[in-house]
Design an enzyme around this catalytic site. Structure first.
Site: not given
Ligand code: FRU
Length: 489
Positions: A77, A246-247, A165, A339
């Site tokens: 990411d 997350r993210d 991320s 995501e």
């Molecule tokens: C997407 C993901 C994100 C996360 C990261 C963890 O590729 O699943 O949602 O932040 O990878 O490695």
């Protein structure tokens, strides 16, 4: 939309905007919508060919891809340095990106519990065709010193402490706010959880500096612990130890000046396995002969897939304090993961882009790994899934007539590109960057861990298509994340 008799009609979505703070309207990607994915798939597509429409398929990435890190780290990411409108900045003549990175001695699939945020820089203003094949980035190292991102956890008995991320914003004077997911795992030696993992949406302030040799940072020594899943709108670890939270991606909305909003990945806040899907989540039109009942859907086990996309609003100018608002999007009984969500504005429309996996779809739903898009008249709106009501914007070449397998063991009949790219991020001008996961067939595949070629989307209302005239048959430069704005103090 679906012709013939096997598929339902997609749900009617108005795109109408609701007040982001006063309304609790949550748009739904319904089963009726998501079943359009399979409706667009060619049931006769032979082994190892793509069954999906080429307008929504990422061109095939060659297996001899170069490594952008020159053998230093695995890379996945990645995100640019942006302002509140998602413009991408160069600073002092340098482009800079942030990436999740891990040691290349680890297996690529072990990366998640070792992820750290690193950064890369390269000279701005060089056309992609004149760059080295691997994008010409220099790896700058890790952003945080050891121990910094662990500060926020009271329980420091974690087995793994990782950085997932986020997104990065630049402000006056070169101040940077790095938004990310700060994660603690509490695992036993055998890999089982001693207690659920603890992901938190966090921000660390720093400052960018440049000279003739490149880019470096000061700061990034303090982390603000900002949001933890509340169990009310956003599922938490008590409700489901496998929850997703997350993210973060922040932006301003011209319709609500002076405020900063954030979208992020979440799940609907129910106890894992609760039969919580409703007629509205299914979204069938009255009398549709292809409709399912809520009971049928629960009997198939689809209630284990309950993704949502969250919204939060900042309480202060420093963007260190936030509060949750109701989710803007849900995929109950459709998929478990939406995501790296982002808001993308074009021609007065609001596009909600997110990435999802073939493996996280609910029972009875199938679609490729890739980017999904939803369009509406505001950040909270009755989002319409793009492209024939399906939501698919940019899938990997995939054959839905055959099983998936895994990135470390693709199904024999799958197209070599099925896992070619993931974690796409849509950039200004419809450019899309992503990372390479696996390229090739079961008997001959190569793992990635570096950024894929950038591709381009033409976005027009509720439709989009891949621009095959961009770059080489639709493939631009590897790891090409260009700036479109120069930073001026
Ligand atoms: C997407 C993901 C994100 C996360 C990261 C963890 O590729 O699943 O949602 O932040 O990878 O490695």
């Amino acid at each position: 939309s679906a012709a013939g008799t096997d598929f339902p009609q997609p749900t009617v979505h108005t795109q109408k905007a609701y007040d982001p703070e006063k309304s609790d309207f949550t748009a739904r990607w319904t089963r009726a919508d998501a079943r359009q994915l399979k409706a667009m798939s060619d049931p006769g597509a032979p082994s190892r060919t793509n069954s999906m429409p080429s307008a929504y398929t990422m061109p095939e990435v060659p297996q001899d891809f170069p490594d952008m890190s020159n053998d230093k780290v695995w890379v996945w990411d990645s995100w640019p340095l942006t302002d509140e409108k998602a413009n991408q900045y160069s600073v002092g003549g340098w482009e800079v990106i942030f990436s999740l990175v891990a040691d290349r001695n680890l297996g690529f699939d072990d990366r998640h519990v070792y992820a750290k945020i690193g950064y890369f820089f390269r000279k701005a203003g060089v056309p992609a065709a004149e760059r080295p094949r691997n994008g010409g980035w220099t790896y700058g190292g890790l952003v945080f010193d050891d121990g910094v991102s662990g500060q926020i956890f009271d329980d420091k008995s974690f087995s793994h402490q990782t950085q997932w991320s986020g997104s990065a914003r630049i402000f006056k004077g070169g101040e940077i706010k790095l938004f990310f997911t700060d994660v603690a795992f509490y695992r036993n030696k055998d890999g089982s959880d001693r207690k659920p993992y603890d992901p938190r949406i966090a921000m660390s302030p720093g400052k960018i500096h440049t000279n003739k040799n490149g880019v470096f940072f000061t700061g990034f020594s303090k982390v603000h612990d900002m949001l933890q899943a509340d169990g009310k709108w956003y599922q938490n670890g008590e409700q489901n130890p496998y929850f997703n939270f997350r993210d973060p991606f922040t932006f301003e909305d011209p319709a609500h000046p002076g405020k900063t909003y954030m979208v992020f990945e979440g799940n609907s806040a129910v106890t894992r396995g609760a039969k919580a899907c409703t007629e509205a989540d299914l979204g069938y039109r009255p009398g549709d002969p292809q409709a399912e009942t809520v009971d049928e859907v629960h009997e198939k086990g689809a209630m284990y897939q309950m993704a949502n996309i969250g919204l939060a609003v900042a309480d202060n100018k420093e963007l260190t304090k936030w509060h949750f608002l109701p989710p803007i999007h849900s995929s109950n009984c459709v998929t478990d993961q939406t995501e790296r969500p982002q808001i993308y504005m074009k021609d007065g429309k609001y596009y909600l882009f997110t990435i999802s996996h073939r493996s996280t779809f609910a029972s009875g739903i199938d679609g490729p790994e890739g980017v999904y898009g939803f369009v509406g008249d505001g950040i909270r709106s009755d989002y319409q899934p793009m492209n024939q009501g399906s939501g698919l914007v940019l899938g990997n070449p995939t054959n839905l007539n055959f099983a998936t397998g895994f990135p470390f063991d693709p199904d024999y009949n799958q197209h070599p590109g099925q896992f070619q790219a993931y974690s796409h991020y849509v950039m200004p001008g419809g450019l899309v960057q992503s990372f390479i996961d696996t390229i090739g067939t079961k008997d001959d595949f190569r793992r990635g861990g570096t950024l894929a070629p950038t591709v381009k989307l033409d976005i027009d209302g509720s439709s989009s298509s891949v621009d095959y005239s961009y770059g080489d048959g639709g493939l631009g430069g590897f790891a090409d994340i260009p700036s479109d704005t120069e930073f001026k103090n």
